[in-house]
Design an enzyme around this catalytic site. Structure first.
Site, mmCIF file in Angstrom:
data_model
loop_
_atom_site.group_PDB
_atom_site.id
_atom_site.type_symbol
_atom_site.label_atom_id
_atom_site.label_comp_id
_atom_site.label_asym_id
_atom_site.label_seq_id
_atom_site.Cartn_x
_atom_site.Cartn_y
_atom_site.Cartn_z
ATOM 1 C CE LYS A 283 -3.962 -2.207 2.243
ATOM 2 N NZ LYS A 283 -5.045 -2.023 3.230
ATOM 3 C CE1 TYR B 90 -9.336 -3.341 -0.015
ATOM 4 C CE2 TYR B 90 -8.541 -1.342 -1.067
ATOM 5 C CZ TYR B 90 -8.301 -2.482 -0.321
ATOM 6 O OH TYR B 90 -7.035 -2.765 0.127
ATOM 7 C CG PHE C 171 -13.506 0.700 6.907
ATOM 8 C CD1 PHE C 171 -13.008 0.173 5.726
ATOM 9 C CD2 PHE C 171 -14.181 -0.150 7.781
ATOM 10 C CE1 PHE C 171 -13.183 -1.165 5.410
ATOM 11 C CE2 PHE C 171 -14.352 -1.499 7.471
ATOM 12 C CZ PHE C 171 -13.853 -2.010 6.281
ATOM 13 C CB THR D 77 -6.900 -6.220 9.485
ATOM 14 O OG1 THR D 77 -7.244 -7.423 8.805
ATOM 15 C CG2 THR D 77 -7.302 -5.026 8.637
ATOM 16 C CG ASN E 208 -3.623 -2.412 6.574
ATOM 17 O OD1 ASN E 208 -3.502 -1.982 5.428
ATOM 18 N ND2 ASN E 208 -4.520 -3.321 6.908
ATOM 19 C CG HIS F 274 -5.431 -6.311 -0.098
ATOM 20 N ND1 HIS F 274 -6.585 -6.437 0.622
ATOM 21 C CD2 HIS F 274 -5.558 -7.127 -1.176
ATOM 22 C CE1 HIS F 274 -7.390 -7.300 -0.002
ATOM 23 N NE2 HIS F 274 -6.781 -7.722 -1.097
ATOM 24 C CD GLU G 140 -8.594 -9.535 -3.552
ATOM 25 O OE1 GLU G 140 -7.387 -9.756 -3.310
ATOM 26 O OE2 GLU G 140 -9.418 -9.214 -2.672
HETATM 27 P P1 CMP Z 1 -7.347 -4.741 3.457
HETATM 28 O O1 CMP Z 1 -6.857 -6.121 3.687
HETATM 29 O O2 CMP Z 1 -6.741 -3.970 2.351
HETATM 30 O O3 CMP Z 1 -8.937 -4.794 3.241
HETATM 31 C C1 CMP Z 1 -9.773 -3.697 3.537
HETATM 32 C C2 CMP Z 1 -9.074 -2.624 4.292
HETATM 33 O O4 CMP Z 1 -9.904 -1.711 4.985
HETATM 34 C C3 CMP Z 1 -8.223 -3.230 5.384
HETATM 35 O O5 CMP Z 1 -7.118 -3.900 4.813
HETATM 36 C C4 CMP Z 1 -7.885 -2.004 6.225
HETATM 37 O O6 CMP Z 1 -6.754 -1.306 5.745
HETATM 38 C C5 CMP Z 1 -9.106 -1.100 6.007
HETATM 39 N N1 CMP Z 1 -9.911 -0.935 7.208
HETATM 40 C C6 CMP Z 1 -10.123 0.224 7.864
HETATM 41 N N2 CMP Z 1 -10.896 0.051 8.932
HETATM 42 C C7 CMP Z 1 -11.209 -1.268 8.988
HETATM 43 C C8 CMP Z 1 -11.972 -2.085 9.878
HETATM 44 N N3 CMP Z 1 -12.605 -1.575 10.937
HETATM 45 N N4 CMP Z 1 -12.054 -3.407 9.614
HETATM 46 C C9 CMP Z 1 -11.428 -3.963 8.537
HETATM 47 N N5 CMP Z 1 -10.687 -3.223 7.664
HETATM 48 C C10 CMP Z 1 -10.561 -1.898 7.883
#
Ligand code: CMP
Length: 137
Positions: free
Chosen positions: A9, A49, A57, A91, A112, A115, A126
């Site tokens: 990311k 997404y 979020f 996550t 974070n 992904h 994906e």
């Molecule tokens: P990712 O695996 O990219 O999939 C969705 C993304 O939403 C997740 O990583 C996080 O970076 C983001 N995100 C933000 N808030 C939340 C949450 N409460 N629960 C899950 N994903 C979140």
């Protein structure tokens, strides 16, 4: 053999840890079958997404994913989906186990670092979203 999709990311790309993260994959039995650095459009991020569209979020997630370039890869190996998720850690980086990518490189739940596909079925969806067959070898 499985294939899974990985995205490094914008936070991790900006930090200059693309190589360190790709090394985690290669050092743990995941072969890089395809990789490219991409600036996602808002349309790309919203479509990728879409499953999270109703979540509170969603807008912050899309804003973040278009804030800078990402590195998208297809990882291949035995149990690639689960192995990648183990290497990434939880996550929320605050909950990620020591030694995982998110514990070492992530800032918070939006920024974070990585992904990874959450199932074999989603991995296929994906991968097809970002790569054509001729880009994967
Ligand atoms: P990712 O695996 O990219 O999939 C969705 C993304 O939403 C997740 O990583 C996080 O970076 C983001 N995100 C933000 N808030 C939340 C949450 N409460 N629960 C899950 N994903 C979140």
């Amino acid at each position: 053999m499985e294939q899974t999709l990985s995205i490094i990311k914008p936070d991790a790309v900006a930090k200059g840890v693309i190589g360190k993260i790709l090394d985690r994959f290669e050092s743990n039995g995941l072969r890089i079958a395809a990789t490219k650095k991409v600036q996602l459009s808002r349309q790309d991020a919203e479509a990728f997404y879409a499953v999270h569209k109703a979540r509170p979020f969603f807008n912050d997630l899309v804003d973040f994913m278009v804030s800078g370039p990402v590195v998208i890869s297809v990882l291949e190996g035995e149990n690639a989906v689960l192995k990648n998720r183990d290497l990434m850690g939880a996550t929320n980086p605050k909950e990620a186990a020591a030694g995982t990518i998110r514990a070492d490189f992530a800032e918070n739940i939006d920024a974070n670092a990585v992904h990874g596909s959450d199932s074999l079925e989603n991995a296929a969806i994906e991968i097809a979203f970002f790569f054509s067959g001729r880009e994967i070898s």
